[in-house]
Scaffold this active site. Structure first.
Site, PDB file in Angstrom:
ATOM      1  N   HIS A   1       8.086  48.143  -9.271  1.00 12.92           N
ATOM      2  CA  HIS A   1       7.847  46.705  -9.425  1.00 12.92           C
ATOM      3  C   HIS A   1       9.136  45.934  -9.626  1.00 12.92           C
ATOM      4  O   HIS A   1      10.210  46.517  -9.829  1.00 12.92           O
ATOM      5  CB  HIS A   1       6.880  46.448 -10.576  1.00 12.92           C
TER       6      HIS A   1
ATOM      7  N   HIS B   1      12.374  48.446  -9.823  1.00 12.15           N
ATOM      8  CA  HIS B   1      12.506  49.635 -10.675  1.00 12.15           C
ATOM      9  C   HIS B   1      11.138  50.241 -10.910  1.00 12.15           C
ATOM     10  O   HIS B   1      10.114  49.657 -10.560  1.00 12.15           O
ATOM     11  CB  HIS B   1      13.158  49.271 -12.022  1.00 12.15           C
TER      12      HIS B   1
ATOM     13  N   ARG C   1      14.476  40.649 -12.600  1.00 11.03           N
ATOM     14  CA  ARG C   1      14.628  42.021 -13.110  1.00 11.03           C
ATOM     15  C   ARG C   1      14.409  42.882 -11.891  1.00 11.03           C
ATOM     16  O   ARG C   1      13.344  42.873 -11.289  1.00 11.03           O
ATOM     17  CB  ARG C   1      13.576  42.257 -14.200  1.00 11.03           C
TER      18      ARG C   1
ATOM     19  N   GLU D   1      15.205  52.474 -21.602  1.00 10.99           N
ATOM     20  CA  GLU D   1      15.851  52.219 -20.321  1.00 10.99           C
ATOM     21  C   GLU D   1      16.254  53.529 -19.639  1.00 10.99           C
ATOM     22  O   GLU D   1      16.472  53.563 -18.442  1.00 10.99           O
ATOM     23  CB  GLU D   1      17.059  51.308 -20.510  1.00 10.99           C
TER      24      GLU D   1
ATOM     25  N   GLU E   1       3.237  49.601 -17.815  1.00 11.67           N
ATOM     26  CA  GLU E   1       3.768  48.325 -18.324  1.00 11.67           C
ATOM     27  C   GLU E   1       2.669  47.271 -18.350  1.00 11.67           C
ATOM     28  O   GLU E   1       2.034  47.013 -17.332  1.00 11.67           O
ATOM     29  CB  GLU E   1       4.928  47.876 -17.421  1.00 11.67           C
TER      30      GLU E   1
ATOM     31  N   HIS F   1       9.088  52.956 -14.084  1.00  8.54           N
ATOM     32  CA  HIS F   1       9.196  53.631 -15.375  1.00  8.54           C
ATOM     33  C   HIS F   1       8.567  55.009 -15.253  1.00  8.54           C
ATOM     34  O   HIS F   1       7.379  55.127 -14.938  1.00  8.54           O
ATOM     35  CB  HIS F   1       8.497  52.842 -16.474  1.00  8.54           C
TER      36      HIS F   1
HETATM   37 MN    MN Z   1       9.255  47.284 -15.693  1.00  8.20          MN
END
Ligand code: MN
Ligand code: MN
Length: 371
Positions: free
Chosen positions: A125, A79, A76, A148, A86, A81
């Protein structure tokens, strides 16, 4: 059952708690169940992501969750948030994460089933599958409006930034970026990561607090004939200032007794088995729903609830709270803390009735009559 001696961290700002939530003010309680693992996924090869936010489960304003699987060699991508911290729990396989804090401190960790991570809101992360088996984990976010759209991916940003600006940013020729992706990668694919991890370009610069906690390596906080509870909050995982997490294991017929949380909403994900969850919302409002493996449940802050194993085998529930300190009040300890004449008057019963009640907190009942 659990006491605390410091002010609660995280959770909703207090002004939000003073405004009635229209969704919770109707004659009936809204549904608190969402079948996450049966919902449509974002799929890319063997990589999948399923989301439970207010869009799927309107009651879940305080917390959201994602179920994600990565195949070997997949990540993943990098990115952050904008709107949520998280918290994660690994259910299968192994995962590596790298997280960057303001100031440049960076930590890379490897995770196995039963391990937890926490990334503060806005910290950058990535997550990648380690080894040659797929991995699966449940992500919990301390904001039900997480989506998202609040997730900022590095390829999306770089792909939309003009090459001359990138060249100036890095002090490199524009041609460096010619073959970079033009849109969001989301799931990156490459070689299986080396073990141990390669050093960062900047060299090692870990911060003062680790992002990793080995939850199932702990002794359970509760361990009785009815089941077990593993729980981690900021008292033993200091970086996790806005989320508490727990794994509740119930034997067949056992129940997590009637209780509420003064300081947090509760987000549930059934890891194994099936359970009957009850929710009490005052004014005679009561709702019961059955959750099975892969389903999500949500208990608003301060609302009474219980979880009962109604399956044939053990039931395991992953639980996240949007507060950094765990607090609860259980019905048995509430009753046991009151003078018996008070109880007699309240229920219009003889005092003798209450002599038989539990003298201490039950927390998990094994479903059998006490001797
Ligand atoms: Mn994340
Ligand atoms: Mn609870």
């Amino acid at each position: 059952m659990f006491a605390h001696n410091q002010p609660a961290a995280g959770g909703d700002p207090s002004f939000m708690n003073n405004v009635p939530d229209p969704l919770l003010s109707d004659k009936e309680l809204p549904s608190f169940k969402f079948e996450l693992e049966k919902s449509p996924a974002k799929v890319d090869g063997g990589n999948t992501a399923r989301e439970a936010s207010v869009a799927q489960l309107p009651i879940s304003k305080g917390l959201a969750g994602v179920s994600m699987q990565l195949e070997p060699g997949a990540m993943r991508e990098l990115h952050w948030h904008a709107t949520a911290a998280e918290w994660a729990y690994v259910t299968r396989g192994r995962v590596r994460t790298t997280v960057i804090a303001p100031g440049g401190a960076a930590e890379t960790n490897d995770f196995e089933p039963g391990d937890v991570w926490y990334f503060p809101r806005g910290h950058a992360h990535m997550l990648e599958c380690l080894g040659d088996e797929p991995c699966h984990f449940i992500l919990i976010f301390d904001n039900g409006y997480f989506s998202e759209f609040g997730t900022f991916s590095i390829s999306d940003w770089i792909g939309h930034t003009p090459a001359p600006l990138l060249a100036k940013n890095f002090g490199l020729p524009e041609s460096t970026f010619k073959n970079f992706p033009k849109s969001e990668v989301y799931f990156g694919k490459g070689a299986i990561p080396p073990e141990p991890a390669a050093p960062p370009l900047a060299g090692h610069n870990p911060g003062p607090l680790t992002h990793k906690y080995r939850l199932l390596e702990d002794e359970p906080k509760v361990n009785n004939r009815g089941g077990k509870l593993w729980l981690v909050d900021s008292t033993n995982f200091p970086i996790a200032t806005t989320v508490t997490g727990a794994v509740l294991e119930l034997e067949p017929g056992a129940m997590r007794e009637l209780h509420w949380h003064p300081n947090a909403d509760e987000w549930q994900y059934v890891l194994q088995g099936s359970c009957s969850v009850t929710l009490f919302g005052a004014k005679g409002r009561y709702r019961i729903e059955t959750l099975t493996q892969g389903d999500v449940g949500y208990m608003p802050q301060g609302y009474g609830h219980s979880i009962e194993n109604v399956g044939k085998g053990k039931c395991r529930v992953l639980i996240g709270f949007n507060a950094g300190i765990y607090e609860d009040i259980d019905l048995t300890e509430w009753i046991a803390g009151n003078p018996v004449d008070v109880l007699a008057t309240n229920f219009n019963q003889p005092v003798a009735v209450f002599e038989k009640f539990p003298r201490q907190d039950v927390f998990i009942s094994d479903g059998k009559e006490q001797k």
